[in-house]
Design a protein around this motif. Structure first.
Motif, short mmCIF file in Angstrom:
data_model
loop_
_atom_site.label_atom_id
_atom_site.label_comp_id
_atom_site.label_asym_id
_atom_site.label_seq_id
_atom_site.Cartn_x
_atom_site.Cartn_y
_atom_site.Cartn_z
N CYS A 1 0.83 -1.21 0.00
CA CYS A 1 0.00 0.00 0.00
C CYS A 1 0.87 1.26 0.00
CB CYS A 1 -0.93 0.00 1.21
SG CYS A 1 -2.10 1.38 1.23
N PRO B 1 -5.15 8.82 -0.70
CA PRO B 1 -5.99 7.71 -1.12
C PRO B 1 -7.29 7.65 -0.33
CG PRO B 1 -3.94 6.92 -0.10
CD PRO B 1 -3.89 8.40 -0.11
N TYR C 1 -4.03 0.57 -7.18
CA TYR C 1 -4.07 1.61 -6.15
C TYR C 1 -2.66 1.86 -5.59
CZ TYR C 1 -8.54 -0.88 -6.14
OH TYR C 1 -9.68 -1.55 -6.51
N TYR D 1 -9.80 8.07 -9.57
CA TYR D 1 -10.43 6.75 -9.56
C TYR D 1 -11.47 6.65 -10.66
CZ TYR D 1 -8.30 6.40 -4.96
OH TYR D 1 -7.40 6.38 -3.93
N VAL E 1 -9.86 2.31 0.01
CA VAL E 1 -8.74 1.72 -0.72
C VAL E 1 -7.65 1.28 0.26
CG1 VAL E 1 -6.84 2.24 -2.31
CG2 VAL E 1 -9.18 2.89 -2.90
N SER F 1 -0.44 3.55 -7.97
CA SER F 1 -0.73 4.99 -8.06
C SER F 1 -0.12 5.74 -6.89
CB SER F 1 -2.24 5.24 -8.16
OG SER F 1 -2.91 5.01 -6.95
N GLY G 1 -7.61 2.55 -9.54
CA GLY G 1 -6.79 3.69 -9.15
C GLY G 1 -5.85 4.14 -10.24
#
Length: 195
Positions: free
Chosen positions: A60, A164, A74, A95, A168, A77, A111
């Protein structure tokens, strides 16, 4: 614009490894457009998409994505935003809401990013990773994202977020396997700039 340049928990553009990678990518970039292109192509082509490669680790935080070399769209990104910010380019998160199987429900978020380019303003780019049927490119001012909308219930959210979405982060931090994330992909019907 400062919020789109700031380091944060998930977009840790101040991490030494992020700063070193960003500097390396900027060496051959030259202009803001060139630097943005190099960062985009690095994340698109050198960081594996977790589901495509069935990687075992879930990432993440941007620095973890860089270290592990893998991430869902995600997470990728988050890394691209961190690299752009480390190079002084304002960057945010965007998104789309897409059909998981291209056949209607269920739906999930996808994402991607936006970068502020002096010549073009906000420009969206999608470093998800190309594969058969997916051809995301960096060709400003024209957008060439990974996925066109195909279903009336799909959405292309125009908001450029500095951080974010919580849903997510939750999906990426509360599941230990790529399969578990896939089984719990986040979804939203509306997203605003203040989401």
């Amino acid at each position: 614009m400062q919020v789109y340049l700031a380091a944060s928990e998930w977009i840790d553009s101040d991490h030494p490894a992020i700063r070193a990678c960003a500097a390396r990518l900027a060496e051959e970039g030259g202009t803001p457009v060139g630097v943005a292109r190099r960062c985009f192509e690095f994340v698109r082509d050198e960081i594996r998409h977790s589901w495509d490669y069935q990687d075992t680790v879930v990432t993440c935080r941007a620095s973890d994505v860089l270290r592990q070399g893998t991430g869902y769209c995600y997470a990728k990104s988050h890394l691209l935003a961190a690299l752009l910010r480390a190079n002084g380019l304002p960057a945010g998160l965007c998104y789309q809401r897409l059909s998981v199987n291209d056949t209607g429900a269920p739906f999930c978020l996808h994402g991607l990013n936006a970068v502020w380019l002096p010549e073009h303003g906000w420009y969206r780019l999608d470093a998800r990773g190309n594969r058969a049927g997916v051809d995301a490119q960096f060709v400003p001012p024209r957008e060439q994202l990974a996925f066109p909308l195909q279903d009336r219930r799909e959405r292309d959210f125009p908001a450029v977020l500095a951080e974010p979405l919580p849903v997510v982060v939750q999906a990426l931090t509360q599941h230990d396997t790529v399969q578990a994330v896939h089984d719990h992909l986040p979804d939203a019907e509306e997203i605003t700039a203040h989401a």
